[in-house]
Design an enzyme around this catalytic site. Sequence first.
Site, short mmCIF file in Angstrom:
data_model
loop_
_atom_site.label_atom_id
_atom_site.label_comp_id
_atom_site.label_asym_id
_atom_site.label_seq_id
_atom_site.Cartn_x
_atom_site.Cartn_y
_atom_site.Cartn_z
N ASP A 14 0.81 -1.22 0.00
CA ASP A 14 0.00 0.00 0.00
C ASP A 14 0.85 1.28 0.00
O ASP A 14 0.30 2.38 0.15
CB ASP A 14 -0.92 0.01 1.23
CG ASP A 14 -2.13 -0.89 1.00
OD1 ASP A 14 -2.59 -0.98 -0.14
OD2 ASP A 14 -2.60 -1.49 1.98
N ASP B 261 -7.19 -4.11 -5.02
CA ASP B 261 -6.79 -2.79 -4.51
C ASP B 261 -5.40 -2.38 -5.00
O ASP B 261 -5.07 -1.20 -5.12
CB ASP B 261 -6.78 -2.76 -2.97
CG ASP B 261 -7.87 -3.59 -2.32
OD1 ASP B 261 -8.31 -4.58 -2.92
OD2 ASP B 261 -8.27 -3.25 -1.20
N1 GLY Z 1 -7.47 -1.38 0.49
C1 GLY Z 1 -8.34 -1.83 1.52
C2 GLY Z 1 -9.74 -1.39 1.36
O1 GLY Z 1 -10.16 -0.92 0.33
O2 GLY Z 1 -10.46 -1.52 2.32
#
Ligand code: GLY
Length: 398
Positions: free
Chosen positions: A119, A177
């Site tokens: 992330d 994601d």
């Molecule tokens: N990337 C984690 C979410 O969208 O909750």
Amino acid sequence: MKIKYLAATMFLSILAYTGKAQNNKFRPKADLVNLIDKNLKEAAEQYKFLMKHVPADSLPETFEKSGKWKSIPAKNWVSGFYPGTLFYLYQATNDKALYEEGLKRLTVMEPIKYLDSHDIGFMMYCSFGNANNIKPEPSYKDILLTSATTLTKRFNPNVGCTMSWSSKPGEFRVIIDNMMNLELLMWASKTSGDPSFAKMAVSHANTTLKNHFRPDYSSFHLVNYNSGNGQVIRKQTVQGFADESAWARGQGWGLYGFTMMYRETKDPQYLKQATGIANFILNHPNLPTDKVPFWDFNSPGIPNALRDASAGAIYASALIELAGYVDAKEGKKFIAAAETILRSLSSPQFKAAYGDNGGFILKHSVGHLPKGVLIDVPLTYADYYFVEAMLRYKNLGK
Ligand code: GLY
């Protein structure tokens, strides 16, 4: 004269950021621009209220139903959205207090450049990336390039992706994601001249395109690969209702991610994918008429299931950009859908009044329902993509 100068500077600074997602084909509607201007002013005041409740060494995540603010350390995946939103709001209002608060938070964020996390793109590109667009600094560039290099260490050539969640030996888990983190890699190649970052991003996008999607363009959340030969072991939807369901925010990450990858590469397969996802969302019988989705398109209890404002905000921002890449008829449809979402999120159903909602802009997002956390609360990323979508909309035609 001074006012004219100020207006011109504000316009140029909004353009500087949202310019990367420019859409010259459409004009914004005057009444919606007025509403957005009002929203942005109110959001700036709301964030100045929120600011007073964020400890110096952390970043806000949410305001709990019990009436408590919840903050997180910089290593949490949502850390970059707060400074990123402050920078957007500064661009919209020229209010220095917002900019200074954003800069203060960058100091907390800097050590994350070495954090081994998929992330890191969300964290650093939304924070340092936005700061660098307002006022480029060599230090921001270094921090962003270091962050991109950190991300490349998670790339596995057998699979062709960067790893998302830590996995059992021999396995390699990738979530939809992760498409969002590719923007940092694309930026790093353009900035450094080193094509290897972009090569990994393209490989990740191609592998995701091949394995994450169903024939109707909806996506699984997680694909678990064999780390040695790249074969798919399992497909799941961990944050959604069921493996076969369409988790609303996951569809948003795919839509935004493939739109961004088309912008960066002009590869038509990414445009086809983004358009397919957009149409899956917009034609879905379970999408409410206000176009703010239920937390999962297949959630039980629809029409009384919870909505996810964060997914709506991501859709609006992505659709405004995507509309600039497709033919006029389809583009018009995407802009109209984004307008509906922006108006819905601006209504008291979703937008908090000053001082309510702990200072967050939007109410009613869903973080991780199956895990029982962050359910029907404000979330920093809902605010971030809502503000981004409003700036993108204002910028239409420029
Ligand atoms: N990337 C984690 C979410 O969208 O909750």
